[in-house]
Design an enzyme around this catalytic site. Structure first.
Site, PDB file in Angstrom:
ATOM      1  N   GLU A 152       1.113  -0.953  -0.200  1.00 16.73           N
ATOM      2  CA  GLU A 152       0.030  -0.211   0.045  1.00 16.73           C
ATOM      3  C   GLU A 152       0.349   1.280   0.164  1.00 16.73           C
ATOM      4  O   GLU A 152       1.563   1.375   0.798  1.00 16.73           O
ATOM      5  CB  GLU A 152      -1.133   0.272   1.666  1.00 16.73           C
ATOM      6  CG  GLU A 152      -2.067  -0.927   1.567  1.00 16.73           C
ATOM      7  CD  GLU A 152      -3.164  -0.970   2.752  1.00 16.73           C
ATOM      8  OE1 GLU A 152      -3.361   0.791   3.044  1.00 16.73           O
ATOM      9  OE2 GLU A 152      -3.170  -1.460   3.002  1.00 16.73           O
ATOM     10  N   GLU A 158     -13.417   5.700  -0.044  1.00 15.40           N
ATOM     11  CA  GLU A 158     -14.857   4.384   0.555  1.00 15.40           C
ATOM     12  C   GLU A 158     -15.282   5.474   2.055  1.00 15.40           C
ATOM     13  O   GLU A 158     -14.802   5.759   2.956  1.00 15.40           O
ATOM     14  CB  GLU A 158     -13.979   3.000   1.598  1.00 15.40           C
ATOM     15  CG  GLU A 158     -13.101   2.359   0.454  1.00 15.40           C
ATOM     16  CD  GLU A 158     -12.201   1.456   0.698  1.00 15.40           C
ATOM     17  OE1 GLU A 158     -12.414   0.310   0.592  1.00 15.40           O
ATOM     18  OE2 GLU A 158     -11.388   2.055   0.899  1.00 15.40           O
ATOM     19  N   LYS A 187     -15.315   3.801   5.659  1.00 14.47           N
ATOM     20  CA  LYS A 187     -14.649   3.846   6.561  1.00 14.47           C
ATOM     21  C   LYS A 187     -14.427   4.926   7.507  1.00 14.47           C
ATOM     22  O   LYS A 187     -15.140   6.203   8.013  1.00 14.47           O
ATOM     23  CB  LYS A 187     -12.781   4.408   5.735  1.00 14.47           C
ATOM     24  CG  LYS A 187     -12.762   3.685   4.558  1.00 14.47           C
ATOM     25  CD  LYS A 187     -11.392   2.025   5.526  1.00 14.47           C
ATOM     26  CE  LYS A 187     -11.027   1.240   4.529  1.00 14.47           C
ATOM     27  NZ  LYS A 187      -9.787   1.312   4.018  1.00 14.47           N
ATOM     28  N   GLU A 235      -9.209   9.029   6.114  1.00 10.66           N
ATOM     29  CA  GLU A 235      -9.323   7.417   5.884  1.00 10.66           C
ATOM     30  C   GLU A 235     -10.642   7.398   4.526  1.00 10.66           C
ATOM     31  O   GLU A 235     -10.137   6.290   3.912  1.00 10.66           O
ATOM     32  CB  GLU A 235     -10.115   6.371   7.303  1.00 10.66           C
ATOM     33  CG  GLU A 235      -8.857   6.284   8.190  1.00 10.66           C
ATOM     34  CD  GLU A 235      -7.986   5.887   7.701  1.00 10.66           C
ATOM     35  OE1 GLU A 235      -7.398   4.531   7.227  1.00 10.66           O
ATOM     36  OE2 GLU A 235      -6.650   5.961   7.716  1.00 10.66           O
TER      37      GLU A 235
END
Length: 335
Positions: free
Chosen positions: A260, A308, A311, A316
């Site tokens: 990542e 997203e 999250k 985040e």
């Protein structure tokens, strides 16, 4: 205003697949497909986006059935996770590992699996399950005639207790307790270690102590001189710190894959679309060259495909290259 219009046209061109071919320079780059959202496109559409944008590798955090069915026969290389909640079972039971491989790997013969990533950023007592779980999954794959699929795990950069200068790097005392057996397994089986590398978090931990340009790949010259090695960006310094720490614990022959890396576009310090675009585009352009200590391509997975909404609030939720409506958050090219 004109500049904004050009950017919008560029983003639209990317979305429509102008960069559909997979260029040589992009072979080291994949994108993580996170699914922590209530409003994401269906997997079949997402796989089409990977293909249209020339993204040749995908990381799945768990063996999602719809995604695996959609990615079959596409030629997209897949890293699939055996998630943390199955780790103890995989470690305790060869039969459980064989069942997991049968249900999640053998069941998808048209998928180009590259790695099984056993556990993601596991810490605490659960980390003692890593090496036994990896052994059992490895044995299950071998028994199924699938030993070309490498077995690994992904660790957090927080296991580096010292990272600068890279020559002084060392794992935390907690990490040293489990990294030895993990690295011995990887060295024996010829598999890489996967690691998250986030200059964003290092920078934002103490932003007054670092020039942001060093984190964004745009420093004009060497920032950290480490013996014979000069570092112009924090990504390279962190990757080489991992290599030094790995070498201290039996992993000198183990390659590193960046599982990542990315930069958020909203929700926190220095989190803007402009900075995210600068970081990720420079990362794509850079990883084919390698680091001062380790020249050559660094296999790297950008985080992540989408913003997203499940999250935590803040940064985040804002790591995506795309919004859930499939529009680019900022222009980026895998060319």
């Amino acid at each position: 205003m004109a500049r904004q219009g050009v950017a919008s046209m560029f983003a639209l061109a990317l979305l429509l697949g102008v960069f559909a071919s997979v260029p040589q320079s992009a072979e080291s780059i994949g994108v993580s497909y996170g699914m922590s959202g209530t409003n994401l496109p269906p997997p079949s559409t997402v796989i089409g986006m990977y293909t249209a944008n020339g993204i040749s590798s995908m990381r799945l955090y768990a063996p999602d059935q719809a995604a695996l069915q959609a990615v079959g026969d596409t030629g997209i290389s897949v890293v699939v996770g055996a998630p943390n909640d199955v780790l103890s079972n995989l470690a305790a039971s060869p039969a459980a590992a064989a069942s997991w491989v049968r249900n999640n790997i053998q069941a998808y013969p048209s998928v180009s699996f590259r790695y099984v990533c056993v556990g993601n950023e596991v810490d605490g007592g659960a980390a003692q399950n890593l090496a036994p779980a990896m052994e059992n999954v490895y044995s299950a794959l071998a028994a199924a005639g699938l030993d070309d699929i490498k077995v690994t795990t992904s660790v957090s950069q927080s296991i580096l207790g010292v990272y600068s200068p890279p020559s002084a790097a060392e794992f935390t005392s907690e990490a040293r307790g489990f990294m030895g057996p993990v690295l011995q397994f990887l060295a024996r089986t010829g598999a890489p270690l996967m690691a998250s590398v986030y200059p964003y978090f290092t920078y934002t931990y103490n932003p007054t102590a670092m020039d942001i340009n060093y984190a964004l790949f745009i420093a004009p010259g060497t920032i950290v001189q480490d013996g014979a090695y000069g570092y112009q960006n924090l990504f390279d310094a962190t990757v080489d710190a991992f290599y030094v720490a790995m070498g201290n614990h039996g992993g000198s022959s183990v390659p590193l894959v960046v599982s990542e890396s990315g930069w958020p576009s909203s929700g926190g310090i220095a989190a803007t679309p402009e900075n995210a675009g600068i970081y990720n585009q420079n990362l794509i352009n850079h990883v084919g060259r390698g680091t001062p200590r380790h020249p050559g391509a660094i296999e790297t997975y950008l985080f992540s495909m989408f913003n997203e909404n499940l999250k935590d609030n803040g940064v985040e939720q804002n790591w995506g290259l795309f919004y859930p409506d499939m529009k680019h958050v900022y222009p980026i090219s895998f060319n």
